[in-house]
Scaffold this motif. Structure first.
Motif, PDB file in Angstrom:
ATOM      1  N   SER A   1     -20.751 -15.025 -31.112  1.00 31.92           N
ATOM      2  CA  SER A   1     -19.626 -14.745 -31.898  1.00 31.92           C
ATOM      3  C   SER A   1     -19.520 -15.767 -33.068  1.00 31.92           C
ATOM      4  O   SER A   1     -19.919 -16.991 -33.021  1.00 31.92           O
TER       5      SER A   1
ATOM      6  N   GLY B   1     -20.394  -7.012 -33.591  1.00 28.77           N
ATOM      7  CA  GLY B   1     -19.473  -6.367 -32.314  1.00 28.77           C
ATOM      8  C   GLY B   1     -17.927  -6.594 -32.864  1.00 28.77           C
ATOM      9  O   GLY B   1     -17.625  -7.519 -33.494  1.00 28.77           O
TER      10      GLY B   1
ATOM     11  N   GLY C   1     -16.040  -5.392 -34.987  1.00 28.37           N
ATOM     12  CA  GLY C   1     -15.973  -5.373 -36.268  1.00 28.37           C
ATOM     13  C   GLY C   1     -16.118  -7.007 -36.870  1.00 28.37           C
ATOM     14  O   GLY C   1     -15.859  -6.981 -37.972  1.00 28.37           O
ATOM     15  N   GLU C   2     -16.584  -7.878 -36.154  1.00 30.18           N
ATOM     16  CA  GLU C   2     -16.968  -9.250 -36.575  1.00 30.18           C
ATOM     17  C   GLU C   2     -18.521  -9.233 -37.250  1.00 30.18           C
ATOM     18  O   GLU C   2     -19.164  -8.513 -36.919  1.00 30.18           O
ATOM     19  N   THR C   3     -18.364  -9.839 -38.249  1.00 28.33           N
ATOM     20  CA  THR C   3     -19.610 -10.079 -39.048  1.00 28.33           C
ATOM     21  C   THR C   3     -19.969 -11.472 -39.138  1.00 28.33           C
ATOM     22  O   THR C   3     -19.155 -12.462 -39.024  1.00 28.33           O
TER      23      THR C   3
ATOM     24  N   THR D   1     -31.239  -7.969 -38.479  1.00 27.60           N
ATOM     25  CA  THR D   1     -30.189  -7.045 -38.401  1.00 27.60           C
ATOM     26  C   THR D   1     -30.601  -5.723 -38.323  1.00 27.60           C
ATOM     27  O   THR D   1     -31.462  -5.348 -39.032  1.00 27.60           O
TER      28      THR D   1
ATOM     29  N   TYR E   1     -20.893 -13.353 -41.714  1.00 24.46           N
ATOM     30  CA  TYR E   1     -20.505 -13.763 -43.125  1.00 24.46           C
ATOM     31  C   TYR E   1     -20.147 -15.099 -42.982  1.00 24.46           C
ATOM     32  O   TYR E   1     -20.264 -16.028 -43.913  1.00 24.46           O
TER      33      TYR E   1
ATOM     34  N   ASP F   1     -25.215 -10.895 -30.773  1.00 22.94           N
ATOM     35  CA  ASP F   1     -24.317 -10.490 -29.812  1.00 22.94           C
ATOM     36  C   ASP F   1     -24.888  -9.803 -28.713  1.00 22.94           C
ATOM     37  O   ASP F   1     -24.317  -9.492 -27.642  1.00 22.94           O
TER      38      ASP F   1
ATOM     39  N   ASP G   1     -27.462 -12.370 -36.912  1.00 20.52           N
ATOM     40  CA  ASP G   1     -27.308 -10.894 -36.911  1.00 20.52           C
ATOM     41  C   ASP G   1     -26.141 -10.751 -37.488  1.00 20.52           C
ATOM     42  O   ASP G   1     -25.119 -11.502 -37.800  1.00 20.52           O
ATOM     43  N   VAL G   2     -26.040  -9.811 -38.547  1.00 22.38           N
ATOM     44  CA  VAL G   2     -25.041  -9.367 -39.247  1.00 22.38           C
ATOM     45  C   VAL G   2     -23.680  -8.848 -38.410  1.00 22.38           C
ATOM     46  O   VAL G   2     -22.503  -9.277 -38.710  1.00 22.38           O
ATOM     47  N   ASN G   3     -24.152  -7.988 -37.861  1.00 22.90           N
ATOM     48  CA  ASN G   3     -22.594  -7.370 -37.137  1.00 22.90           C
ATOM     49  C   ASN G   3     -22.825  -7.810 -35.617  1.00 22.90           C
ATOM     50  O   ASN G   3     -23.827  -7.631 -34.822  1.00 22.90           O
TER      51      ASN G   3
ATOM     52  N   ASP H   1     -28.354  -3.593 -39.568  1.00 24.17           N
ATOM     53  CA  ASP H   1     -27.554  -2.951 -40.553  1.00 24.17           C
ATOM     54  C   ASP H   1     -28.254  -3.239 -41.733  1.00 24.17           C
ATOM     55  O   ASP H   1     -28.562  -4.485 -42.417  1.00 24.17           O
TER      56      ASP H   1
END
Length: 131
Positions: free
Chosen positions: A43, A68, A70-72, A91, A74, A18, A64-66, A93
């Motif tokens: 996204s 933005g 609140g979206e991950t 990441t 996964y 992101d 990338d894990v996060n 995180d």
């Protein structure tokens, strides 16, 4: 990418990141190593749309894990698992969801260097080829 040279020549790699500048640099690194880059996209929605499009099969992905808001990543990782496509997490995180399938994946901690990224992808793809 016909005639491409480099350690990732002929490989098709998805980038989900992101942060625009990081995505742009990763794309440059992977393209320079001969990969055909899909994305980068920022996204889950855009990544899943790319995965549904017919075309060249993915060889791997960098997530990338996060992402933005609140979206991950996964849900993307889950879809890649279903398809048998290997991926790595790049990441900042240090926490990875408590899912054994995600926890066993390679995780590169940001800031990631070109050498780290290329080496991790090379190893990932070698491991997949020998399985």
């Amino acid at each position: 990418m016909p005639g491409a040279k480099g350690p990732l020549a002929g490989r098709c790699i998805l980038i989900v990141e992101d942060e625009f500048l990081i995505a742009e640099v990763m794309e440059e690194w992977l393209s320079g190593a001969g990969a055909e880059v899909i994305g980068p996209v920022p996204s889950v929605e855009q990544a899943l749309e790319l995965l549904e499009k017919p075309g060249k099969a993915l060889d791997g992905a960098v997530l990338d894990v996060n992402l933005g808001r609140g979206e991950t990543a996964y849900p993307i990782a889950n879809r890649l698992n279903e398809r048998g496509v290997p991926y790595i997490f790049a990441t900042g995180d240090v926490r990875i969801i408590d899912d054994p399938e995600h926890r066993k994946r390679v995780r590169l901690e940001k800031p990631v260097t070109r050498t780290q990224l290329l080496r991790a992808l090379e190893m990932l793809l070698k491991t997949r080829a020998s399985s």
